[in-house]
Design a protein around this motif. Structure first.
Motif, short mmCIF file in Angstrom:
data_model
loop_
_atom_site.label_atom_id
_atom_site.label_comp_id
_atom_site.label_asym_id
_atom_site.label_seq_id
_atom_site.Cartn_x
_atom_site.Cartn_y
_atom_site.Cartn_z
N CYS A 43 -71.84 15.37 -30.80
CA CYS A 43 -72.84 14.30 -30.68
C CYS A 43 -72.47 13.12 -31.57
CB CYS A 43 -74.23 14.81 -31.09
SG CYS A 43 -74.88 16.07 -30.00
N VAL A 44 -72.09 13.43 -32.82
CA VAL A 44 -71.73 12.36 -33.76
C VAL A 44 -70.54 11.57 -33.22
CG1 VAL A 44 -70.74 11.92 -36.06
CG2 VAL A 44 -72.64 13.54 -35.79
N PHE A 45 -69.54 12.30 -32.73
CA PHE A 45 -68.35 11.66 -32.19
C PHE A 45 -68.71 10.74 -31.02
CE2 PHE A 45 -64.60 12.15 -29.22
CZ PHE A 45 -63.78 11.28 -29.91
N ALA A 46 -69.49 11.28 -30.07
CA ALA A 46 -69.80 10.51 -28.86
C ALA A 46 -70.66 9.29 -29.18
CB ALA A 46 -70.51 11.41 -27.84
N ALA A 47 -71.59 9.46 -30.11
CA ALA A 47 -72.54 8.37 -30.33
C ALA A 47 -72.06 7.35 -31.36
CB ALA A 47 -73.89 8.94 -30.76
N TRP A 48 -71.26 7.79 -32.32
CA TRP A 48 -70.89 6.89 -33.42
C TRP A 48 -69.43 6.46 -33.42
CZ3 TRP A 48 -74.51 4.68 -36.39
CH2 TRP A 48 -75.76 5.29 -36.46
N PHE A 49 -68.53 7.29 -32.93
CA PHE A 49 -67.12 6.99 -33.10
C PHE A 49 -66.43 6.48 -31.85
CE2 PHE A 49 -68.08 9.35 -36.85
CZ PHE A 49 -67.29 8.76 -37.82
N LEU A 50 -67.05 6.70 -30.71
CA LEU A 50 -66.42 6.17 -29.50
C LEU A 50 -66.86 4.73 -29.32
CD1 LEU A 50 -66.63 9.21 -27.10
CD2 LEU A 50 -64.62 8.22 -28.18
N GLU A 51 -66.14 4.03 -28.46
CA GLU A 51 -66.49 2.65 -28.16
C GLU A 51 -67.99 2.49 -27.96
OE1 GLU A 51 -64.86 0.84 -24.48
OE2 GLU A 51 -63.06 1.79 -25.32
N ARG A 52 -68.54 1.42 -28.43
CA ARG A 52 -69.96 1.17 -28.18
C ARG A 52 -70.14 1.08 -26.67
NH1 ARG A 52 -72.94 -3.60 -30.47
NH2 ARG A 52 -74.73 -2.54 -29.58
N GLY A 53 -71.16 1.72 -26.19
CA GLY A 53 -71.39 1.65 -24.75
C GLY A 53 -70.74 2.77 -23.96
N PHE A 54 -69.89 3.60 -24.63
CA PHE A 54 -69.23 4.69 -23.90
C PHE A 54 -70.25 5.63 -23.27
CE2 PHE A 54 -67.90 9.14 -23.84
CZ PHE A 54 -66.74 9.09 -23.10
N MET A 55 -71.16 6.13 -24.09
CA MET A 55 -72.15 7.09 -23.58
C MET A 55 -73.01 6.44 -22.50
SD MET A 55 -71.88 10.18 -24.50
CE MET A 55 -73.36 10.78 -23.74
N LYS A 56 -73.43 5.21 -22.77
CA LYS A 56 -74.32 4.54 -21.81
C LYS A 56 -73.60 4.35 -20.46
CE LYS A 56 -77.09 0.43 -21.35
NZ LYS A 56 -76.16 -0.66 -21.00
N ASN A 57 -72.36 3.94 -20.51
CA ASN A 57 -71.61 3.76 -19.26
C ASN A 57 -71.48 5.06 -18.48
OD1 ASN A 57 -71.08 1.08 -19.26
ND2 ASN A 57 -69.15 1.27 -20.40
N GLU A 58 -71.21 6.13 -19.21
CA GLU A 58 -71.04 7.42 -18.53
C GLU A 58 -72.37 7.92 -17.96
OE1 GLU A 58 -68.23 9.12 -17.72
OE2 GLU A 58 -67.35 7.24 -18.41
N LEU A 59 -73.43 7.77 -18.74
CA LEU A 59 -74.73 8.28 -18.28
C LEU A 59 -75.28 7.47 -17.12
CD1 LEU A 59 -76.45 9.06 -21.71
CD2 LEU A 59 -75.32 10.65 -20.17
N THR A 60 -74.93 6.19 -17.08
CA THR A 60 -75.47 5.33 -16.01
C THR A 60 -74.47 5.13 -14.88
OG1 THR A 60 -74.66 3.36 -17.11
CG2 THR A 60 -76.94 4.02 -17.61
N ASN A 61 -73.32 5.79 -14.94
CA ASN A 61 -72.24 5.54 -13.98
C ASN A 61 -72.00 4.03 -13.86
OD1 ASN A 61 -72.03 8.23 -13.71
ND2 ASN A 61 -72.72 8.36 -11.58
#
Ligand code: PFF
Length: 436
Positions: free
Chosen positions: A385-403
């Motif tokens: 969770c920390v890696f996905a939310a804090w260390f990846l590019e900003r917007g990575f999780m949002k892009n993936e979750l929203t396709n």
């Protein structure tokens, strides 16, 4: 492997069934009913539901996003996003190894009981069920059945992602649901069943909201959802780009919860109907339940059906951690899929032998179980969770979750917020409390 060449699961339903297959296993059918019954009944179910929502689903989504984006095995996935974080992938592979060290053996017990139910031997023996279980444990048969279980898993995994894993899950999961519902209905008609419903569903909020109980619920959520060890990273690497990750995780969690509760609705009414004290773990499924079936007409038939259920649920779970290792060996060591699956199989046999033989008098089963469920999976999930939310590019999780901003536009920010501020902190807090 390029995107075109890499295997992928078929439609929406396949993806849900395959992931739910990994999730639903001994955790839901065997571990959950007992923990729930002892820790506040229906109130525990509520705490478990909250754990799934607050901790399980966000962590599963982080794994889904990482796996689908990178389309690689657990180690390759983390490494391709950040070299410094590849240890998280190795942690997952190690965890899969430890789980392989004991899960096959327990799954193998259900095979022995399935065979003995079908042949009627379980019910015609002069030994009591407790004696039969002890005699079984003292023999070589647990190892033999464990190895047979490993070979069954190999058979499915080596056939590949689509023809093996996906096909097997599509057949076995619906069958599992049908069997569970048939059993729940059958049990409802047993005299005294209502006592069991009362035990399982009595609401004890004081017990359910104790810190230790919350810890148990969170631990159960990780183990049961197969989250925190790269399993969902590996499976989602076979998802299609247009798959709705949020929807998939909700469905998988809902199915897991349903099976967990249904398992309780089968086991407890039966236990109370037979006037037996509800007991723990192995003895509940392998001693108490045969005792109950024994009092029913057509005992061997119902017993066979029940152990088919346990076997199917276990098998769809074993193929998932076998796949974590197989994908790792195949991609990282450039082995053919077959060679990678054989390697995984051989290692699983060796580890099971270690656990079975209790080499140097060590109880590996207990160590592997506690280490994975209480330490490695919570830490793995927290760091993911920390890696996905804090260390990846900003917007990575949002892009993936929203396709790429086409779906889930309103829920994605909520999930990202949870991944950043709530889920990892909560896991950390619970983890530290657990140590203390
Ligand atoms: N979720 C499985 C169960 O509840 O039995 C166990 C499990 C499978 C854990 C796969 C981890 C995993 F990667």
């Amino acid at each position: 492997m390029s995107e075109n060449k890499r295997a992928s699961f078929g439609g929406k339903l396949s993806v849900i069934l395959v992931a739910a297959g990994s999730a639903i296993g001994l955790g839901a059918i065997w571990r959950f009913p007992y923990i729930a019954g002892e820790n506040g009944g229906a109130a525990f179910v509520l705490v478990f539901l909250l754990s799934v929502l607050v901790v399980g689903i966000p962590a599963m989504l982080a794994e889904f996003a990482i796996g689908r984006y990178t389309r690689k095995n657990a180690v390759g996935a983390f490494r391709s996003l950040s070299k410094r974080w590849s240890w998280l992938g190795y942690g997952g592979v190690l965890c899969a190894l430890f789980i392989s060290g004991y899960y096959y053996l327990i799954a193998g017990w259900s095979l022995e009981y399935l065979v003995n139910s079908a042949t009627g031997q379980l019910y015609s023996s002069s030994l009591s069920f407790t004696e039969q279980f002890k005699e079984f444990q003292a023999s070589w048969r647990p190892l033999i059945y464990g190895v047979i279980f490993i070979l069954m898993t190999y058979f499915i995994v080596s056939r590949g992602v689509e023809k093996g894993i996906e096909k097997a899950s599509k057949i076995m999961m619906p069958l599992l649901f049908v069997i569970l519902i048939v059993m729940a209905v059958r049990v409802a008609f047993m005299p005294g069943a209502s006592e069991g419903y009362r035990f399982f569903l009595s609401c004890d909020f004081a017990q359910a909201f104790k810190p230790e109980t919350i810890m148990m619920a969170i631990g159960q959520a990780f183990f049961s959802l197969s989250v925190g060890m790269g399993c969902m990273v590996t499976y989602s690497s076979y998802f299609k780009r247009n798959n709705n990750l949020v929807n998939t995780s909700l469905n998988v969690s809902l199915l897991t919860l349903m099976v967990s509760v249904l398992a309780g609705l089968v086991i407890f009414p039966a236990v109370f109907s037979a006037g037996i004290e509800p007991s723990e773990g192995p003895s509940l499924v392998f001693v108490t339940l045969p005792e109950i079936f024994n009092g029913m007409p057509l005992a061997p038939l119902w017993s066979t059906i029940f152990f088919v259920l346990v076997m199917l649920a276990s098998l769809t779970s074993t193929i998932s951690f076998h796949e974590v290792l197989t994908a790792y060996f195949a991609e990282e060591f450039k082995l053919s899929r077959r060679a990678a699956a054989i390697t995984t199989t051989a290692i699983s046999v060796v580890l099971s032998l270690l656990t079975f033989s209790k080499l140097f008098g060590i109880d590996y089963l207990d160590i592997f179980d506690k280490l994975t469920a209480n330490v490695m999976m919570p830490l793995g999930a927290m760091f993911t969770c920390v890696f996905a939310a804090w260390f990846l590019e900003r917007g990575f999780m949002k892009n993936e979750l929203t396709n790429q901003n086409t779906i889930n536009r309103y829920v994605a920010p909520v999930i990202v917020f949870m991944l950043k501020y709530i889920t990892p902190l909560l896991i950390f807090y619970i983890f530290v409390m657990n140590l203390i």
